[in-house]
Design a protein around this motif. Structure first.
Motif, PDB file in Angstrom:
ATOM      1  N   SER A 316       0.834  -1.208   0.000  1.00  0.00           N
ATOM      2  CA  SER A 316       0.000   0.000   0.000  1.00  0.00           C
ATOM      3  C   SER A 316       0.867   1.256   0.000  1.00  0.00           C
ATOM      4  O   SER A 316       0.514   2.261  -0.623  1.00  0.00           O
ATOM      5  CB  SER A 316      -0.930  -0.007   1.215  1.00  0.00           C
ATOM      6  OG  SER A 316      -0.188  -0.030   2.423  1.00  0.00           O
ATOM      7  N   SER A 317       2.027   1.209   0.671  1.00  0.00           N
ATOM      8  CA  SER A 317       2.915   2.375   0.708  1.00  0.00           C
ATOM      9  C   SER A 317       3.522   2.661  -0.654  1.00  0.00           C
ATOM     10  O   SER A 317       3.534   3.806  -1.120  1.00  0.00           O
ATOM     11  CB  SER A 317       4.040   2.164   1.734  1.00  0.00           C
ATOM     12  OG  SER A 317       3.549   2.193   3.045  1.00  0.00           O
ATOM     13  N   THR A 318       4.043   1.629  -1.308  1.00  0.00           N
ATOM     14  CA  THR A 318       4.684   1.864  -2.605  1.00  0.00           C
ATOM     15  C   THR A 318       3.652   2.182  -3.682  1.00  0.00           C
ATOM     16  O   THR A 318       3.934   2.949  -4.605  1.00  0.00           O
ATOM     17  CB  THR A 318       5.539   0.657  -3.021  1.00  0.00           C
ATOM     18  OG1 THR A 318       4.760  -0.544  -2.955  1.00  0.00           O
ATOM     19  CG2 THR A 318       6.754   0.517  -2.112  1.00  0.00           C
ATOM     20  N   LEU A 319       2.449   1.629  -3.563  1.00  0.00           N
ATOM     21  CA  LEU A 319       1.377   1.987  -4.498  1.00  0.00           C
ATOM     22  C   LEU A 319       1.022   3.459  -4.345  1.00  0.00           C
ATOM     23  O   LEU A 319       0.792   4.160  -5.340  1.00  0.00           O
ATOM     24  CB  LEU A 319       0.155   1.105  -4.259  1.00  0.00           C
ATOM     25  CG  LEU A 319      -1.072   1.409  -5.124  1.00  0.00           C
ATOM     26  CD1 LEU A 319      -0.743   1.322  -6.611  1.00  0.00           C
ATOM     27  CD2 LEU A 319      -2.232   0.474  -4.778  1.00  0.00           C
ATOM     28  N   GLY A 397      -1.310  -0.191   9.387  1.00  0.00           N
ATOM     29  CA  GLY A 397      -1.345   0.639   8.198  1.00  0.00           C
ATOM     30  C   GLY A 397      -1.224   2.122   8.455  1.00  0.00           C
ATOM     31  O   GLY A 397      -1.300   2.922   7.513  1.00  0.00           O
ATOM     32  N   THR A 398      -1.015   2.546   9.713  1.00  0.00           N
ATOM     33  CA  THR A 398      -0.944   3.980  10.005  1.00  0.00           C
ATOM     34  C   THR A 398       0.436   4.558   9.730  1.00  0.00           C
ATOM     35  O   THR A 398       0.577   5.775   9.564  1.00  0.00           O
ATOM     36  CB  THR A 398      -1.320   4.258  11.468  1.00  0.00           C
ATOM     37  OG1 THR A 398      -0.402   3.572  12.326  1.00  0.00           O
ATOM     38  CG2 THR A 398      -2.738   3.783  11.752  1.00  0.00           C
ATOM     39  N   LEU A 423       9.707   7.573   6.299  1.00  0.00           N
ATOM     40  CA  LEU A 423       8.567   7.190   7.135  1.00  0.00           C
ATOM     41  C   LEU A 423       7.609   8.360   7.264  1.00  0.00           C
ATOM     42  O   LEU A 423       8.032   9.507   7.448  1.00  0.00           O
ATOM     43  CB  LEU A 423       9.046   6.782   8.538  1.00  0.00           C
ATOM     44  CG  LEU A 423      10.034   5.620   8.631  1.00  0.00           C
ATOM     45  CD1 LEU A 423      10.503   5.460  10.075  1.00  0.00           C
ATOM     46  CD2 LEU A 423       9.427   4.331   8.124  1.00  0.00           C
ATOM     47  N   GLN A 424       6.341   8.070   7.178  1.00  0.00           N
ATOM     48  CA  GLN A 424       5.338   9.099   7.440  1.00  0.00           C
ATOM     49  C   GLN A 424       4.031   8.453   7.868  1.00  0.00           C
ATOM     50  O   GLN A 424       3.743   7.308   7.522  1.00  0.00           O
ATOM     51  CB  GLN A 424       5.096   9.981   6.217  1.00  0.00           C
ATOM     52  CG  GLN A 424       4.272   9.356   5.119  1.00  0.00           C
ATOM     53  CD  GLN A 424       3.920  10.351   4.022  1.00  0.00           C
ATOM     54  OE1 GLN A 424       4.530  11.398   3.889  1.00  0.00           O
ATOM     55  NE2 GLN A 424       2.932  10.020   3.221  1.00  0.00           N
ATOM     56  N   ARG A 425       3.269   9.219   8.630  1.00  0.00           N
ATOM     57  CA  ARG A 425       1.964   8.747   9.056  1.00  0.00           C
ATOM     58  C   ARG A 425       1.004   8.777   7.874  1.00  0.00           C
ATOM     59  O   ARG A 425       1.060   9.682   7.038  1.00  0.00           O
ATOM     60  CB  ARG A 425       1.442   9.646  10.174  1.00  0.00           C
ATOM     61  CG  ARG A 425       0.270   9.081  10.944  1.00  0.00           C
ATOM     62  CD  ARG A 425      -0.204  10.100  11.978  1.00  0.00           C
ATOM     63  NE  ARG A 425       0.910  10.645  12.739  1.00  0.00           N
ATOM     64  CZ  ARG A 425       1.472  10.031  13.766  1.00  0.00           C
ATOM     65  NH1 ARG A 425       1.035   8.848  14.133  1.00  0.00           N
ATOM     66  NH2 ARG A 425       2.475  10.593  14.411  1.00  0.00           N
ATOM     67  N   LYS A 426       0.160   7.780   7.775  1.00  0.00           N
ATOM     68  CA  LYS A 426      -0.810   7.727   6.692  1.00  0.00           C
ATOM     69  C   LYS A 426      -1.758   8.907   6.780  1.00  0.00           C
ATOM     70  O   LYS A 426      -2.269   9.229   7.849  1.00  0.00           O
ATOM     71  CB  LYS A 426      -1.600   6.421   6.757  1.00  0.00           C
ATOM     72  CG  LYS A 426      -2.594   6.242   5.620  1.00  0.00           C
ATOM     73  CD  LYS A 426      -3.324   4.908   5.743  1.00  0.00           C
ATOM     74  CE  LYS A 426      -4.320   4.727   4.602  1.00  0.00           C
ATOM     75  NZ  LYS A 426      -5.043   3.436   4.704  1.00  0.00           N
ATOM     76  N   GLN A 427      -1.954   9.566   5.646  1.00  0.00           N
ATOM     77  CA  GLN A 427      -2.841  10.721   5.623  1.00  0.00           C
ATOM     78  C   GLN A 427      -4.259  10.299   5.976  1.00  0.00           C
ATOM     79  O   GLN A 427      -4.761   9.300   5.484  1.00  0.00           O
ATOM     80  CB  GLN A 427      -2.823  11.382   4.247  1.00  0.00           C
ATOM     81  CG  GLN A 427      -1.498  12.035   3.901  1.00  0.00           C
ATOM     82  CD  GLN A 427      -1.537  12.751   2.567  1.00  0.00           C
ATOM     83  OE1 GLN A 427      -2.522  12.681   1.850  1.00  0.00           O
ATOM     84  NE2 GLN A 427      -0.457  13.443   2.246  1.00  0.00           N
TER      85      GLN A 427
END
Length: 603
Positions: A316-319, A397-398, A423-427
């Motif tokens: 999900s991150s790379t997508l 997933g956060t 690294l970052q928090r999911k929007q």
């Protein structure tokens, strides 16, 4: 020629005069960027392939004799080298490696004959260097350099006693009674051939794909092992666009690529043809029957039997990262249509170390260069389990991870290499002002996985650490020098305004601050061969105030001929960039082990 693909084309229109001009500009851009193959290297690659073919033929005769076959059989024994990937597609450039597969008979085993006997033969040859077997990979491979040319060599063990010299790789019958590793090893050749059959214009396809491969590398999204897309994935996506616009020139194909995939509704699959069941009962991609196939986020299906998802590593991150890049590409292509951007703008390098406040750094060390190469290859092949699966899973997933596809080396340390993940928090995820992510268990799981390396040796160690943007080591930057950026606005007599991005050498700036002088620095103007003089006025812990003295010639383009040379003041944030001027994000804190050996112990 009838319609090609699973749907009718979107447009059958031919190229306009504008498309012809833009394609000429694209081809010049590719040539100026050195992306077309060099004749001398092409000849060398052909020689290497011929030599490899001779070697595997000698190898199969040697093992046939050792297994007690009669003289007549030994004489007929044969193996053959096939190519696939960028070389077979005709989109390779200078310095590119060659993807190859050795096709051998049923009595030549992978575990003993290929990875032991052939490996030993290659190891004894002076022209072979950096030999690195990876027998435990999803597709087992031997990596090495032959006369300086990088080669990836797979092995396919057919059910035939003798491999015919004119073997037809496109026939499904060669897959009869073979193991899964052989099916996967043959898949590269079969898919490559099928792609070339299914695109309406091979030359236009090649030019568009050469650019898209370059663009993906520039933007940091070219790496299958890191969870992005590899060569075959990009080829399949470009081929699908070619099917939808069969008469379009390469410039239009690139523009439509970004338009289509910026809006694509994943996980709807990308396919060049309908999936066929085949007659050999081999498993094919089918989310209706196979629960694991339903988990794939960005399915790009190979067109040769058995049809597989070539992009199963995408998370999900790379997508998210790739979707944002497709959207950026689409916006720039729109600007190119009105001549407000060009191919340089579209393929500008992604500033990875300016894009996040928090990073994960994975350092690996070994006792010698050979051990480091093997250790690095193993860790890299398992890295996605840490960054793309375990962290996403353990943080529900956060917390999103953006892996950098390249590795870096600190030249002051012997036998060292490292990888970085933003690294970052999911929007949109609910957050507190300060959020602690405890990923010790995650790191421990990863080290246990890495510790299963069968060729582990003392000295092979790995260290995982959390790094803030301001503490990113300088050796990751070109030349070991960190550059900050300041954007200034220029006002001329005509009252027109032009934004100019100026790179400032952090080392030179630090020198200025250390000696408390305002001596001028020379800084390049982004996207130009011109430069400006920058002098430090005063500084604080958070920002530096500088004067920018533009050379008149820098600003003459775009109707600023009347500009008078003048001093301009700009506030320069030491860790602030154009990308990071968004609203302040909540802090991310990580709790993890600092040093981990392969066995999983912490220091």
């Amino acid at each position: 020629m009838g319609p090609v693909g699973i749907t009718e084309p979107i447009s059958l229109s031919g190229p306009s005069e504008f498309d012809v001009i833009k394609t000429q500009e694209l081809e010049k851009f590719l040539a100026d960027s050195g992306l077309f193959d060099i004749q001398e290297e092409a000849v060398l690659r052909e020689e290497v392939l011929g030599r490899l073919d001779q070697i595997v033929k000698a190898w199969v005769k040697k093992i046939s004799q050792a297994k007690g076959f009669n003289e007549c059989f030994v004489k007929e024994a044969n193996a053959k080298i096939f190519t696939f990937g960028s070389y077979r597609l005709g989109v390779h450039g200078p310095g590119a490696d060659i993807d190859t597969v050795c096709v051998g008979p049923r009595h030549a085993t992978r575990e003993e004959d290929f990875f032991v006997e052939l490996h030993n033969m290659l190891a004894e040859m002076p022209e072979v260097t950096e030999l690195h077997p990876v027998p435990d990979a999803h597709v087992p491979v031997m990596k090495f350099k032959f006369s300086g040319v990088s080669v990836d060599l797979l092995y396919a063990r057919l059910s035939l006693w003798v491999i015919p010299e004119e073997l037809d790789m496109t026939k499904d019958s060669i897959l009869q009674n073979v193991d899964e590793q052989t099916v996967r090893s043959l898949n590269g050749c079969r898919v490559t051939d099928k792609i070339l059959q299914l695109v309406p214009n091979i030359q236009n396809f090649r030019v568009a794909l050469i650019f898209m491969r370059f663009w993906a590398k520039q933007r940091g999204v070219y790496s299958n092992v890191s969870g992005f897309l590899g060569g075959i994935n990009w080829a399949l996506l470009v081929a699908r666009v070619c099917q939808l616009y069969p008469n379009a020139l390469p410039s239009m194909l690139v523009s439509r690529f970004f338009l289509i995939f910026s809006q694509w509704r994943w996980p709807n699959p990308v396919m060049l043809r309908s999936i066929e069941e085949g007659s050999l009962s081999l498993p094919v991609w089918d989310p209706r029957r196979n629960p694991r196939d339903r988990l794939h986020l960005m399915p790009i299906i190979t067109p040769a039997y058995p049809c597989m998802n070539s992009s199963y590593n995408v998370s999900s991150s790379t997508l998210r990262v790739m979707t944002e890049e497709f959207q950026r590409g689409s916006r720039i292509c729109e600007a190119m249509d009105i001549n407000e951007a060009d191919w340089n703008t579209l393929s500008e390098p992604y500033h990875f170390f300016e894009s996040y406040k928090d990073y994960l750094e994975i350092d690996i060390t070994a006792e010698n260069e050979d051990d480091l190469r093997k250790w690095k290859g193993w860790v890299e092949s398992r890295l996605r389990h840490l960054t793309l699966k375990v962290i996403e899973r353990d943080t529900f997933g956060t917390l999103q991870c953006h892996p950098h596809p390249a590795d870096f080396s600190n030249k002051t340390r012997k036998f060292h290499s490292c990888f970085f993940m933003g690294l970052q928090r999911k929007q949109g995820a609910p957050v507190n002002e300060v959020k602690l992510y405890d990923i010790r268990a995650t790191v421990n799981d990863f080290t246990q996985l890495v510790g299963t390396y069968t060729m582990w040796k003392p000295g092979m160690e790995i260290q995982v650490s959390h790094v803030k943007q301001k503490n990113i080591p300088h050796f990751v930057f070109p030349g070991g020098v960190r550059h900050f950026q300041v954007t200034v606005s220029v006002d001329g007599k005509s009252r027109k305004r032009k934004r100019v991005e100026v790179d400032v050498d952090s080392m030179s700036l630090k020198k200025e601050l250390d000696v408390h002088k305002a001596n001028e620095l020379t800084a390049p103007v982004k996207g130009s061969r011109e430069s400006v003089n920058v002098s430090v006025i005063n500084s604080s812990a958070e920002q530096v105030k500088v004067k920018v003295h533009p050379h008149t010639s820098c600003f003459q383009n775009g109707g600023l001929e009347e500009l008078e040379p003048s001093e301009l003041c700009a506030v320069f944030g030491r860790l602030q960039t154009a990308r990071s001027k968004a609203t302040k994000k909540p802090m991310i804190r990580l709790s993890l082990y600092s040093t981990i050996k392969a066995g999983g112990s912490s220091q």
